[in-house]
Design an enzyme around this catalytic site. Structure first.
Site, short mmCIF file in Angstrom:
data_model
loop_
_atom_site.label_atom_id
_atom_site.label_comp_id
_atom_site.label_asym_id
_atom_site.label_seq_id
_atom_site.Cartn_x
_atom_site.Cartn_y
_atom_site.Cartn_z
CD GLU A 1 -18.86 -2.32 0.39
OE1 GLU A 1 -18.90 -3.57 0.55
OE2 GLU A 1 -19.71 -1.68 -0.25
NE ARG A 2 -13.28 -8.45 3.96
CZ ARG A 2 -13.57 -9.54 4.66
NH1 ARG A 2 -12.70 -10.02 5.53
NH2 ARG A 2 -14.74 -10.12 4.54
CB CYS B 1 -21.43 -0.82 3.06
SG CYS B 1 -20.87 -2.36 3.85
N GLY B 2 -24.66 -2.26 3.35
CA GLY B 2 -25.71 -2.62 4.30
C GLY B 2 -25.17 -3.14 5.62
CB THR B 3 -22.69 -5.75 6.52
OG1 THR B 3 -21.68 -5.34 5.58
CG2 THR B 3 -23.43 -6.97 5.98
N GLY B 4 -22.28 -2.56 6.77
CA GLY B 4 -21.59 -1.43 7.40
C GLY B 4 -22.56 -0.50 8.11
CG ASN C 1 -22.98 -1.85 -2.50
OD1 ASN C 1 -23.09 -2.53 -1.49
ND2 ASN C 1 -21.88 -1.90 -3.23
CB CYS D 1 -23.09 -8.04 0.38
SG CYS D 1 -23.49 -6.56 -0.57
N GLY D 2 -25.25 -6.62 2.83
CA GLY D 2 -26.64 -6.26 3.09
C GLY D 2 -27.36 -5.77 1.86
CG ASN D 3 -26.50 -2.06 0.11
OD1 ASN D 3 -27.54 -1.57 0.54
ND2 ASN D 3 -25.32 -1.55 0.39
CG HIS E 1 -18.37 -3.90 9.36
ND1 HIS E 1 -18.53 -3.26 8.16
CD2 HIS E 1 -19.03 -5.08 9.25
CE1 HIS E 1 -19.28 -3.99 7.36
NE2 HIS E 1 -19.58 -5.11 8.00
CG ASN F 1 -16.00 -4.35 5.02
OD1 ASN F 1 -15.91 -4.23 3.81
ND2 ASN F 1 -16.29 -5.53 5.58
CG ASN G 1 -15.10 -8.22 -1.99
OD1 ASN G 1 -16.23 -7.82 -1.77
ND2 ASN G 1 -14.39 -8.90 -1.09
#
Length: 288
Positions: free
Chosen positions: A220-221, A229-232, A11, A73-75, A171, A202, A64
């Site tokens: 991803e949105r 996607c970390g949050t995903g 990502n 964004c986790g990543n 999500h 997302n 984005n």
């Protein structure tokens, strides 16, 4: 414009250090679109800026590929944490980062003076529709329920069954037999832009291998199909626990197309994410 390109499990984003490279606020959406273009720009999933914060050690902003601003964004968080430590902006190995979705805590694992892995306290998943947002009773929630999305149906012809929640960004998690079999390029944008999600969403498709492992694909949105996607991944584990497929308090390995993340939804209610971050290159973008 000086930049650094980094990735977390594939990502990838273009990172700009605002301490050294100030950018005009009104230019950020256009810069994100231009640097993301693989033919005329650099090629990325978007733009992330690193700057000062009034409420944390650093502030990150996510734009984005389409120029819209994201919330978390986790990543990207792991990459920001590695950047500020390894590039000498801080000597701390635990600190706070302000995001559009709130302030998060990060902890670095250091090897030979460089960040090897980053753990991020992603906070508590929020289930009420008002946090997503999602149309309907703002205090109700959607856990493994059918959601009628005009233009798409599940493989059985029925509405997709979703768990919808916020991890600082929205999500919709859908459990399927095989995420690779889902035509994500067709289904993803339909669900992302469904009227029931007024700020878009997302979309994650997951398969449960066992109580400690899941397979994962994401739309991803604002960016489309990405490798991670970390949050995903956090949302996916929360959905798996809520559905009775995974165990609360136990580490779950999420197999993303770009690699693996370890996610734990601990007994305090917070979700912890651990994974790598990596530098790709430094450069100068001329924007011609």
């Amino acid at each position: 414009m000086k930049f650094t390109k980094m990735h977390g499990l594939g990502n990838c984003y273009v990172y700009v250090n605002l301490f050294e490279e100030p950018l005009a606020e009104e230019s950020l959406p256009d810069i994100a679109r231009r640097v993301s273009d693989v033919h005329y720009g650099i090629g990325s999933d978007g733009l992330i800026t690193i700057g000062p914060s009034r409420v944390a050690d650093f502030r990150m902003r996510i734009f984005n590929r389409d120029g819209s601003e994201g919330q978390s964004c986790g990543n990207g968080l792991r990459c920001v944490a590695k950047y500020v430590h390894d590039r000498g902006l801080t000597d701390k190995t635990a600190f706070a980062v302000e995001t559009g979705g709130g302030v998060v805590r990060v902890k670095l694992r250091i090897q030979a003076g460089e960040t090897e892995a980053v753990s991020v306290d992603m906070g508590e998943p929020r289930l009420a529709k008002r946090f997503v947002p999602m149309l309907g009773d703002p205090d109700s929630h959607t856990i493994g329920e059918p959601v009628d999305i005009p233009g798409t149906r599940g493989p059985d012809g029925e509405p997709w069954r979703m768990t919808v929640l916020s991890m600082g960004n929205p999500h919709a998690v859908i459990i399927v037999d095989d995420p690779a079999a889902v035509p994500l390029e067709e289904v993803g944008p339909i669900i992302e832009n469904a009227p029931v999600f007024p700020e878009r969403i997302n979309v994650e498709f997951i398969a449960v291998r066992n109580r400690r492992e899941i397979d994962f694909r994401v739309w991803e949105r604002g960016s489309g199909i990405t490798l991670a996607c970390g949050t995903g991944a956090c949302a996916a584990v929360a959905a798996g626990v809520l559905g009775g497929h995974l165990d609360r308090g136990a580490p779950v390995t999420v197999h993303l197309p770009g690699g693996d993340l370890e996610i734990v939804w601990d007994e305090s209610g917070r979700i912890l994410m651990t994974g790598p971050a990596a530098f790709i290159c430094d450069g100068v973008f001329y924007g011609n």
